[in-house]
Structures are given as C-alpha cells and as structure tokens.
Design a protein around this motif. Structure first.
Motif, PDB file in Angstrom:
ATOM      1  N   THR A   1       0.819  -1.221   0.000  1.00 15.11           N
ATOM      2  CA  THR A   1       0.000   0.000   0.000  1.00 15.11           C
ATOM      3  C   THR A   1       0.853   1.270   0.000  1.00 15.11           C
ATOM      4  OG1 THR A   1      -0.251   0.279   2.405  1.00 15.11           O
ATOM      5  CG2 THR A   1      -1.774  -1.238   1.305  1.00 15.11           C
ATOM      6  N   LEU A   2       2.155   1.118  -0.169  1.00 14.81           N
ATOM      7  CA  LEU A   2       3.078   2.246  -0.338  1.00 14.81           C
ATOM      8  C   LEU A   2       3.138   3.159   0.887  1.00 14.81           C
ATOM      9  CD1 LEU A   2       2.131   3.222  -4.015  1.00 14.81           C
ATOM     10  CD2 LEU A   2       3.762   1.501  -3.250  1.00 14.81           C
ATOM     11  N   ALA A   3       3.036   2.562   2.082  1.00 15.78           N
ATOM     12  CA  ALA A   3       3.141   3.327   3.327  1.00 15.78           C
ATOM     13  C   ALA A   3       3.880   2.503   4.373  1.00 15.78           C
ATOM     14  CB  ALA A   3       1.758   3.706   3.841  1.00 15.78           C
ATOM     15  N   PHE A   4       4.439   3.197   5.363  1.00 12.17           N
ATOM     16  CA  PHE A   4       5.253   2.511   6.374  1.00 12.17           C
ATOM     17  C   PHE A   4       4.459   1.505   7.186  1.00 12.17           C
ATOM     18  CE2 PHE A   4       3.409   5.626   9.204  1.00 12.17           C
ATOM     19  CZ  PHE A   4       3.516   5.099  10.498  1.00 12.17           C
ATOM     20  N   LYS A   5       3.145   1.666   7.235  1.00  8.94           N
ATOM     21  CA  LYS A   5       2.320   0.740   8.022  1.00  8.94           C
ATOM     22  C   LYS A   5       2.429  -0.698   7.496  1.00  8.94           C
ATOM     23  CE  LYS A   5       0.675   4.411  10.125  1.00  8.94           C
ATOM     24  NZ  LYS A   5      -0.683   4.890  10.193  1.00  8.94           N
ATOM     25  N   ASP A   6       2.777  -0.853   6.207  1.00 16.65           N
ATOM     26  CA  ASP A   6       2.923  -2.202   5.641  1.00 16.65           C
ATOM     27  C   ASP A   6       4.001  -3.010   6.361  1.00 16.65           C
ATOM     28  OD1 ASP A   6       0.997  -1.982   3.575  1.00 16.65           O
ATOM     29  OD2 ASP A   6       2.425  -0.937   2.293  1.00 16.65           O
ATOM     30  N   ILE A   7       5.041  -2.347   6.838  1.00 18.63           N
ATOM     31  CA  ILE A   7       6.153  -3.044   7.495  1.00 18.63           C
ATOM     32  C   ILE A   7       5.633  -3.899   8.635  1.00 18.63           C
ATOM     33  CG2 ILE A   7       8.355  -2.784   8.713  1.00 18.63           C
ATOM     34  CD1 ILE A   7       8.624  -1.609   5.984  1.00 18.63           C
TER      35      ILE A   7
ATOM     36  N   ALA B   1      -7.359  -6.005  17.917  1.00 24.48           N
ATOM     37  CA  ALA B   1      -6.901  -4.681  17.487  1.00 24.48           C
ATOM     38  C   ALA B   1      -5.791  -4.787  16.463  1.00 24.48           C
ATOM     39  CB  ALA B   1      -6.403  -3.885  18.692  1.00 24.48           C
ATOM     40  N   VAL B   2      -5.848  -3.904  15.472  1.00 27.68           N
ATOM     41  CA  VAL B   2      -4.783  -3.843  14.478  1.00 27.68           C
ATOM     42  C   VAL B   2      -4.118  -2.468  14.497  1.00 27.68           C
ATOM     43  CG1 VAL B   2      -6.170  -3.033  12.538  1.00 27.68           C
ATOM     44  CG2 VAL B   2      -4.274  -4.609  12.119  1.00 27.68           C
ATOM     45  N   ASN B   3      -4.713  -1.512  15.230  1.00 31.11           N
ATOM     46  CA  ASN B   3      -4.086  -0.200  15.370  1.00 31.11           C
ATOM     47  C   ASN B   3      -2.763  -0.341  16.107  1.00 31.11           C
ATOM     48  OD1 ASN B   3      -6.573   0.724  14.357  1.00 31.11           O
ATOM     49  ND2 ASN B   3      -6.334   2.639  15.468  1.00 31.11           N
ATOM     50  N   SER B   4      -2.048   0.761  16.208  1.00 28.47           N
ATOM     51  CA  SER B   4      -0.734   0.705  16.844  1.00 28.47           C
ATOM     52  C   SER B   4      -0.821   0.443  18.336  1.00 28.47           C
ATOM     53  CB  SER B   4       0.054   1.992  16.580  1.00 28.47           C
ATOM     54  OG  SER B   4      -0.703   3.119  16.961  1.00 28.47           O
ATOM     55  N   ILE B   5      -2.045   0.311  18.885  1.00 28.78           N
ATOM     56  CA  ILE B   5      -2.146  -0.159  20.261  1.00 28.78           C
ATOM     57  C   ILE B   5      -1.744  -1.636  20.348  1.00 28.78           C
ATOM     58  CG2 ILE B   5      -3.873   1.507  21.030  1.00 28.78           C
ATOM     59  CD1 ILE B   5      -6.036  -0.612  20.579  1.00 28.78           C
ATOM     60  N   ASN B   6      -1.763  -2.363  19.211  1.00 27.88           N
ATOM     61  CA  ASN B   6      -1.340  -3.770  19.238  1.00 27.88           C
ATOM     62  C   ASN B   6       0.190  -3.833  19.331  1.00 27.88           C
ATOM     63  OD1 ASN B   6      -0.577  -6.522  18.354  1.00 27.88           O
ATOM     64  ND2 ASN B   6      -2.766  -6.747  18.038  1.00 27.88           N
ATOM     65  N   TRP B   7       0.675  -4.493  20.356  1.00 25.31           N
ATOM     66  CA  TRP B   7       2.113  -4.539  20.623  1.00 25.31           C
ATOM     67  C   TRP B   7       2.918  -5.073  19.447  1.00 25.31           C
ATOM     68  CZ3 TRP B   7       6.257  -2.941  22.730  1.00 25.31           C
ATOM     69  CH2 TRP B   7       7.404  -3.726  22.721  1.00 25.31           C
ATOM     70  N   ALA B   8       2.392  -6.056  18.727  1.00 25.00           N
ATOM     71  CA  ALA B   8       3.145  -6.664  17.625  1.00 25.00           C
ATOM     72  C   ALA B   8       3.452  -5.645  16.534  1.00 25.00           C
ATOM     73  CB  ALA B   8       2.376  -7.852  17.034  1.00 25.00           C
ATOM     74  N   ARG B   9       2.572  -4.656  16.368  1.00 27.78           N
ATOM     75  CA  ARG B   9       2.825  -3.616  15.366  1.00 27.78           C
ATOM     76  C   ARG B   9       4.010  -2.760  15.759  1.00 27.78           C
ATOM     77  NH1 ARG B   9      -1.545   0.287  12.984  1.00 27.78           N
ATOM     78  NH2 ARG B   9       0.414   1.332  12.505  1.00 27.78           N
ATOM     79  N   VAL B  10       4.010  -2.314  16.992  1.00 25.23           N
ATOM     80  CA  VAL B  10       5.132  -1.490  17.475  1.00 25.23           C
ATOM     81  C   VAL B  10       6.435  -2.285  17.366  1.00 25.23           C
ATOM     82  CG1 VAL B  10       6.103  -0.292  19.475  1.00 25.23           C
ATOM     83  CG2 VAL B  10       3.648  -0.164  19.028  1.00 25.23           C
ATOM     84  N   LEU B  11       6.387  -3.538  17.765  1.00 27.48           N
ATOM     85  CA  LEU B  11       7.583  -4.385  17.752  1.00 27.48           C
ATOM     86  C   LEU B  11       8.161  -4.525  16.345  1.00 27.48           C
ATOM     87  CD1 LEU B  11       9.570  -6.335  19.059  1.00 27.48           C
ATOM     88  CD2 LEU B  11       7.821  -8.126  18.916  1.00 27.48           C
ATOM     89  N   ALA B  12       7.312  -4.758  15.362  1.00 27.57           N
ATOM     90  CA  ALA B  12       7.802  -4.908  13.982  1.00 27.57           C
ATOM     91  C   ALA B  12       8.462  -3.630  13.484  1.00 27.57           C
ATOM     92  CB  ALA B  12       6.652  -5.321  13.063  1.00 27.57           C
ATOM     93  N   GLN B  13       8.011  -2.479  13.974  1.00 27.11           N
ATOM     94  CA  GLN B  13       8.577  -1.206  13.537  1.00 27.11           C
ATOM     95  C   GLN B  13       9.940  -0.913  14.187  1.00 27.11           C
ATOM     96  OE1 GLN B  13       4.367   0.526  14.098  1.00 27.11           O
ATOM     97  NE2 GLN B  13       5.376   2.040  12.844  1.00 27.11           N
ATOM     98  N   VAL B  14      10.216  -1.534  15.309  1.00 23.77           N
ATOM     99  CA  VAL B  14      11.522  -1.361  15.963  1.00 23.77           C
ATOM    100  C   VAL B  14      12.655  -1.749  15.015  1.00 23.77           C
ATOM    101  CG1 VAL B  14      13.008  -2.268  17.813  1.00 23.77           C
ATOM    102  CG2 VAL B  14      10.625  -1.680  18.306  1.00 23.77           C
ATOM    103  N   VAL B  15      12.387  -2.746  14.189  1.00 22.97           N
ATOM    104  CA  VAL B  15      13.436  -3.334  13.348  1.00 22.97           C
ATOM    105  C   VAL B  15      14.059  -2.307  12.417  1.00 22.97           C
ATOM    106  CG1 VAL B  15      13.981  -5.131  11.642  1.00 22.97           C
ATOM    107  CG2 VAL B  15      12.308  -5.599  13.465  1.00 22.97           C
ATOM    108  N   TYR B  16      13.242  -1.464  11.777  1.00 25.83           N
ATOM    109  CA  TYR B  16      13.829  -0.574  10.766  1.00 25.83           C
ATOM    110  C   TYR B  16      14.682   0.530  11.371  1.00 25.83           C
ATOM    111  CZ  TYR B  16       9.162   1.866  10.982  1.00 25.83           C
ATOM    112  OH  TYR B  16       7.995   2.486  11.337  1.00 25.83           O
ATOM    113  N   TYR B  17      14.485   0.854  12.625  1.00 27.20           N
ATOM    114  CA  TYR B  17      15.402   1.804  13.279  1.00 27.20           C
ATOM    115  C   TYR B  17      16.789   1.179  13.447  1.00 27.20           C
ATOM    116  CZ  TYR B  17      11.570   4.974  14.536  1.00 27.20           C
ATOM    117  OH  TYR B  17      10.528   5.860  14.496  1.00 27.20           O
TER     118      TYR B  17
END
Length: 463
Positions: A106-112, A216-232
């Motif tokens: 979908t061409l946005a960072f949320k895909d990560i 929940a699929v919003n960023s309140i879901n811990w797995a979403r935040v965790l997956a985003q840690v990787v790109y930093y």
C-alpha cells in the motif's frame, strides 16, 4: 518474555496472548516486563544480516513462545510482498538520510508491521481454531495497510473506521475498492479522534469484545510497534557504517506516537547508538507541546495536507508515560483518568528535562511543508510526500555533526495534490495505484456514535 499492562490490571501474559488481546483488559496498553539490551558480539552479527534476517532476530527476543521455524516463515512471508530487495532502503539526499518505508503493497510505512501482523493473526487463529473480528481506526494509511494485511485471510473479518472526507482521495480509494468479503470500511461523520474514541469505547466493553471476538490492528497492538523497531536498528547499522559515526538521530513524522515509540524502544535495545529522536508534528502539535513545554492538552483538530498526523489524542503516548513514571502503573492510571476528565496533563521541569534527553521536537505548518517539498526537490531531485516533508523539515532544524535519518513514511503519489502544489506537477503514479478510480467501492457511512458502530459490527461479525 512476559507482558503486562501500563495500568497494572492484568496478570503477566505471553506474546501470543498479547497479540490477540490488543488493548489490555484493564484499558491500558501492553508492554514487555523488560526490554532486552543488545551489545558487543550480537550487534556485530546483526550488522551483517538482510532485513528479514534482522527482523527475525529482533522479533525472537520478544516472541519466544513461537517456534523458531514458524517465526522465520512468518517473517519471510511478510516481506515477500515488498518491491525493493532491501525492504527499507536508506539513501542519502543532500544533508540528510532518507529511510524509505513505502515499498510494501500500500506504499506506506504501516505495511512493514501490518504485513507481518496479518500473517501472525492467521497463524494464531488456525493454531487455536478461533475466529477474529479486527476493529481499527485510521487517519489515513493504517486502514489500507491493515486491510491489505488480512484481506482474504481465513477466520478474520476486518472493520476499519476512517473520518469521512478527512483522508486523502488515494487513501480512501485504497481502502474502499478492496473487493474481499471479509473487509468492511466505515466512513465516520467526524474526526479521526472520534473514530479512535469509538474503537477504544467498544474495546472497553469487555462483554461485547469477548462475544464478538474483537482484536486490534491499530498501533495499540504490541506486535505492530515491535515490527517497527526493526527498521530503526537496520537504518542505524547502514548509516553509522556509511558515515563512520557511532551515534545518529532520527526524525519521525508522527501524530499517534506509535512510530516514534518504536524508535524509543530501539534506542533502549541499542544502548548508545541513537542519540535522540526528533518528534515532528504538523499544526496538530500536542506532542510537540509535551516535549518542549510539558503541556499535553487537547486542542482542536486541524485538517492539513499531512492528514495521517491530524490527531490530538496520541494513542501510544500512554506507553511512554509508563517509563516516564518509572514503570509505576498506579501513576499511569491516575494520569489517564485525569486526562479523560480534563483533557490535559502537565509535567514538572524535572520530567520535561528527562523527556528532552530522549526527544527533540518541532511543529511544521503547511506553508513550511510545501516549501520543504519544493526546496528538497530543487536541491536533490527527490520528491517528498507531505508527511515525510514534515519529518525532513524538523530533522534539518536539529541537524548537527551526527547523521540525521528522516523516515519517509509514504510514497509521494499517495498525495498528488499536495505535491503538485509544491513542485508544479504530480509525482508519477506507481502500478499499485493505477486504475483505483475505476473499481467499485464498498463503504458504509455512519454517524460518530458508539452504538451505531457496535450495531454494524454485531450484524457483520464472524462468530
């Protein structure tokens, strides 16, 4: 690894339970009991890995109840849909590094995060023989990324609320033209904060949540935040090596505090590598006021050309509060109750000084955003989307001898009107966005009322 609530009202739970619970049953947000710190030999090994390999190594620290081979397969599936071989390439443009996070479907960072979460949900539901009805709110990109993460998947229905007329036309088309029958788009007659409020109120009705198997699929879901840690961590390795510097800064356009909170966690995991995070906001500046003045108080939501950041209530802020209040759940609970009643929190000079060791912050208005898109294009030939431009403008304000890495959170073609206003032409539209206008749309318009949304979910939920 065990997980707890910021408000202290649940017993420690596993990673799998955390993913399916979403919002904690006491109304708090879920966090790990401890954050691992990685150093020395492990960091040296991590530097050599591909993006999927690094993602696996980071995720396994937190998801130790998923068998190794299963986790590897989930990660491989998640990133097989990305168009760039590096998944998240980091490129230098002018005086700043750009971390491109928009090469997913979908061409946005949320895909990560959401490509991973979609596969993870399906894996857990099939394992348990359960069904799940995902309920989420979006200010723009989360909705389409969540939909593309779970469309057509077994045992899952998804209900996405978005503010009618307050997301970009391309973002709305990406959501409403998905034909899969497990996808439901709800255009709410209100703001994103109204959408988010409705979702939180529904999740706080525990009987309704259990009866309709809500997740929940919003960023309140811990797995979403965790997956985003990787790109930093990934970008830190790439840029520190290229520049020969031990420390870097990141500039993060954010409204909901989820993406920058992932950066805060990466900072803890790395120890010394990330010096500070630049928190970039648009006119909706509640988070900038918090960092610079210790003032976290509601303002009026302003519609801007960077709509994914048009937010006043940052849903992940509570996670940072937990650490700011020395991991004392009772203080977090009191603060959130006070905010619910008064719409305001204030912080001492001591607390502000502590916050400013982690964050710098600037608010970038629309005029500055358009000027940044124009000047950056003139100087480098690179087109920024309006959210990324907010991050670049703020990042350049705080540029020093350390490398500055700005997160490019969306492809500019998702915001053609803003780009054309800045540079005189629309960006080239990638294949993924072509022909959307010609597809039939599936959307239900509802008032900003909790009961109306509950009625719709109850009627269409998987049971």
């Amino acid at each position: 690894m065990r997980y707890i609530s910021t408000r202290g009202g649940i017993k420690p739970i596993s990673f799998k339970e955390t993913v399916l619970m979403g919002l904690a049953e006491d109304g708090g947000l879920i966090l790990p009991e401890k954050t691992p710190r990685v150093s020395g030999e492990t960091l040296a090994l991590w530097r050599k890995l591909s993006y999927p390999e690094l993602a696996f190594e980071v995720l396994r620290l937190f998801a130790d109840d998923i068998p190794t081979e299963d986790l590897k397969k989930l990660v491989e599936k998640a990133y097989s849909s990305f168009s760039h071989p590096e998944i998240c390439p980091v490129i230098k443009k002018g005086n700043i590094w750009i971390l491109e996070l928009f090469h997913g479907p979908t061409l946005a960072f949320k895909d990560i995060a959401l490509q991973f979460l979609g596969h993870l949900f399906e894996y857990l539901l099939l394992e348990r023989g359960q069904k799940l009805n995902i309920l989420g709110a979006t200010s723009g990109d989360t909705g389409s990324a969540a939909i593309y993460g779970v469309k057509g998947r077994k045992n899952i229905n998804i209900f996405i609320l978005f503010p009618k007329g307050r997301v970009s036309p391309v973002q709305e088309l990406q959501m409403t033209t998905v034909a899969d029958e497990n996808v439901f788009c709800l255009a709410i007659e209100g703001t994103f904060d109204d959408c988010q409020y409705i979702v939180k109120k529904i999740f706080s009705d525990l009987d309704f949540k259990k009866k309709y198997f809500l997740g929940a699929v919003n960023s309140i879901n811990w797995a979403r935040v965790l997956a985003q840690v990787v790109y930093y961590i990934w970008a830190y390795f790439k840029v520190s090596e290229a520049e020969g510097k031990e420390k870097v800064r990141f500039s993060v356009p954010t409204g909901n505090f989820g993406d920058i909170f992932a950066g805060y966690l990466a900072k803890q995991i790395l120890g010394q590598g990330i010096e500070r995070l630049v928190l970039a906001t648009n006119e909706n500046d509640i988070l900038t006021r918090f960092v610079n003045e210790g003032d976290y108080s509601l303002g009026r939501v302003t519609s801007t050309i960077s709509p994914s950041m048009d937010i006043q209530v940052a849903s992940n802020f509570e996670r940072y509060l937990y650490y700011l209040y020395n991991q004392e759940p009772s203080r977090v609970r009191e603060a959130m109750e006070q905010f619910a009643q008064t719409g305001s929190l204030s912080f001492s000079q001591e607390k502000i000084a502590r916050v400013q060791k982690d964050f710098l912050s600037a608010s970038i208005n629309q005029k500055e955003t358009l000027a940044t898109i124009a000047s950056f294009y003139k100087e480098t030939g690179y087109i920024l989307d309006p959210h990324t431009a907010v991050g670049v403008a703020a990042g350049l304000k705080f540029k020093d001898e350390r490398p500055m890495i700005a997160l490019a959170t969306a492809h500019p073609a998702k915001f053609p009107e803003a780009v054309k206003k800045a540079i005189g032409r629309e960006p080239e539209r990638p294949e993924a966005l072509r022909g959307l206008e010609d597809k039939p749309r599936r959307v239900k318009v509802l008032p900003a009322e909790v009961e109306k949304v509950k009625e719709f979910v109850a009627k269409n939920a998987l049971l």
